[in-house]
Design an enzyme around this catalytic site. Structure first.
Site, mmCIF file in Angstrom:
data_model
loop_
_atom_site.group_PDB
_atom_site.id
_atom_site.type_symbol
_atom_site.label_atom_id
_atom_site.label_comp_id
_atom_site.label_asym_id
_atom_site.label_seq_id
_atom_site.Cartn_x
_atom_site.Cartn_y
_atom_site.Cartn_z
ATOM 1 C CE LYS A 1 -3.997 -2.278 2.691
ATOM 2 N NZ LYS A 1 -5.037 -2.076 2.403
ATOM 3 C CD GLU B 1 -5.638 6.235 3.129
ATOM 4 O OE1 GLU B 1 -6.803 5.778 2.938
ATOM 5 O OE2 GLU B 1 -5.530 5.032 2.133
ATOM 6 C CG HIS C 1 -13.483 -1.194 7.320
ATOM 7 N ND1 HIS C 1 -14.091 0.096 6.607
ATOM 8 C CD2 HIS C 1 -13.428 -0.837 8.831
ATOM 9 C CE1 HIS C 1 -13.921 0.957 8.120
ATOM 10 N NE2 HIS C 1 -13.533 0.311 9.256
ATOM 11 N NE ARG D 1 -6.329 -9.858 -3.150
ATOM 12 C CZ ARG D 1 -7.398 -9.237 -3.713
ATOM 13 N NH1 ARG D 1 -8.521 -9.706 -4.504
ATOM 14 N NH2 ARG D 1 -8.112 -8.565 -2.492
#
Ligand code: ADP
Length: 497
Positions: A119, A203, A238, A294
């Site tokens: 990430k 974030e 999430h 993926r």
């Protein structure tokens, strides 16, 4: 470069293993299923050309064990390995080990996985490429003082994420200054124990965002295109529950801009095969969230609207034989996928395990069922409780919603509880019907357990008799001991993807 592939090892289980076996069979390829002890006898086990047991139930000793998978694939005479999703699918060291052992990894190169799948590295690449990112901090200084200072600078709410995280794990929300210390420390602890690294990043938390993602694909010639978008805003903790293609929320202009951004980042990462670029969309602005290097769980909705087979395309790309033609790709109609979990919706979604009784999927036009378990198979507590995916296609979104509701109502799964009643409630909700839902839709509208339906006298009598396979439309009851347990291994983090 062309490569000969005759036998593909599958380093995965459940419905995705079945999906890959179907694609291999249709391409005339043999398969070797690399499975754990409790998965002996599963549907994929019954279908594969060859099966090799690579270890016990614990994923760390079987599905996540690189060495065991490589040895198993070699012993099975495989010349390629398909990792599916979850488990080792985004592990660059695994991709490298497969190639080093003289086999082909069905997926992007280890280098692409590192550049895009990590990430923090992905954000650096995106920044260099001028892609919009959620404001945040992903620096090396991981001291509490520095992180707290950065949180202040970003402004509340802020989300802390594990740098090596995935599957919705290792994320903590900071709503106000007094929460910051505890949230950061607990995210660091969780990151260390789940991913082996305590590194986190921050974030800005977008509190009315939609999750929109683009399927990308790099063919054998190195050309990368996007294959349109999916809306995955219906999430619990999430993690996605319902996905659609294409998103009801994008204007043509936004779709074009986001599609170009998705293809651009994948091109920067020299991407080969199937991947997904995830974005958050809020107030007409989009922000890159991450890249999944993926096949995605929800790939069937893209397949349904575009008439493509992404798994075959992956295999053909690995053989060096897949080149996009110049025909325009135009999505047609609307597709929806629902993830079916073995869980009890009347008890807040606690997992439900046990032997499956009769399972019946109501076939019909534009209906697709992806499942890895059948009557007599056991749903064990060791793995992700997703037991099947139900996918429908119709000419419009409203027709697809109606088709999905009918299909779920007519689906029969005996032996374990499923989330079918919960899915039907969501599909009927006005916000879902309008297509305006954000990622907080579930938290806002379905915060607790569903109210259990009134049982008829006959049904009550059956329950009292302790019947294990009591027929209830769309689901069934189970008296499994697991239902009263509060310490199942996957509680609190159900998905790996
Ligand atoms: P994972 O890799 O664990 O799946 P992601 O970064 O892809 O984590 O995020 C998963 C989900 O968490 C998103 O779809 C969204 O619902 C929520 N989320 C993540 N980051 C943010 C953010 N900055 N603001 C709002 N929601 C977020």
């Amino acid at each position: 470069m062309k490569k000969t592939i005759k036998r593909v090892a599958i380093a995965n289980r459940g419905e995705v293993a079945v999906r890959i076996i179907h694609a291999c069979e249709e391409l005339g390829l043999e398969t070797v299923l690399l499975h754990s002890e409790p998965d002996m006898g599963s549907k994929a086990y019954r279908m594969a050309t060859k099966t090799i047991c690579i270890g016990p139930a614990a994923s760390s000793e079987s599905y996540l064990n690189i060495d065991a998978n490589i040895k198993g694939a070699l012993a099975g005479g495989a010349d390629a390995i398909h990792p599916g999703f979850g488990f080792l699918s985004e592990n660059a060291s695994f991709a490298e080990a497969v190639e080093k052992a003289g086999m082909t990894f069905v997926g992007p190169s280890a280098d692409s996985i590192r550049r895009l799948g990590d990430k923090v590295q992905c954000k650096a690449l995106a920044k260099a490429g001028g892609l919009p990112l959620v404001p945040g901090y992903e620096g090396e200084d991981q001291s509490l003082e520095r992180l707290m200072k950065e949180v202040e600078g970003i402004g509340y709410p802020v989300i802390v994420k594990a740098a090596a995280g995935g599957g919705g794990r290792g994320m903590k929300l900071i709503l106000k200054a007094s929460d910051a210390k505890e949230a950061i420390e607990s995210a660091q602890r969780e990151a260390q124990s789940a991913f082996g690294s305590s590194k986190v990043f921050l974030e800005k938390y977008l509190d009315r965002a939609k999750h929109i993602e683009f399927q990308v694909f790099g063919d054998s010639s190195g050309r990368v295109v996007h294959l349109f978008d999916r809306e995955c805003s219906v999430q619990r903790r999430h993690q996605k529950i319902i996905e659609e293609a294409i998103s009801p929320s994008l204007t043509d202009n936004l779709r074009r801009q986001m599609g170009e951004a998705a293809a651009a980042i994948a091109t920067l990462g020299k991407y080969k095969g199937a991947g997904t670029v995830e974005f958050l969309l809020q107030d007409g602005e989009f922000y890159l969230l991450e890249v999944n290097t993926r096949l995605q769980v929800e790939h069937p909705v893209t397949e349904m609207v575009l008439g493509v087979d992404l798994v075959k395309a992956q295999l053909l790309t690995a053989m060096g034989e897949f080149i996009f033609d110049d025909q325009p790709r135009i999505p047609r109609g609307h597709a929806i996928e629902c993830r079916l979990y073995a869980e009890n919706p009347y008890l807040g979604g606690i997992p439900s395990t046990g032997l499956l009784g009769t399972v019946k999927w109501p076939e019909g036009p534009g209906r697709r069922f992806e499942y890895g378990f059948e009557k007599g198979d056991e749903i064990t507590p060791y793995y992700d409780p997703m037991i099947a995916k139900v996918i429908v296609w119709d000419e419009s979104r409203s027709r697809a919603i109606r088709k999905m509701i009918h299909t779920l109502k007519d689906s029969i799964v005996f032996g374990v509880h499923t989330n079918i009643p919960y899915l039907i409630e969501i599909l009927n909700h006005p916000e879902f019907v309008e297509g305006t839902m954000t990622t907080r839709f579930i938290e806002k509208n379905f915060p607790g357990a569903l109210a259990a339906p009134e049982l008829t006298a006959a049904e009550k009598a059956l329950v009292e008799l302790g019947s294990k396979h009591k027929p209830v439309a769309g689901s069934s009851l189970s008296n499994s001991a697991a239902e009263s347990s509060s310490s199942m291994p996957w509680q609190g983090y159900w998905r790996g993807v």
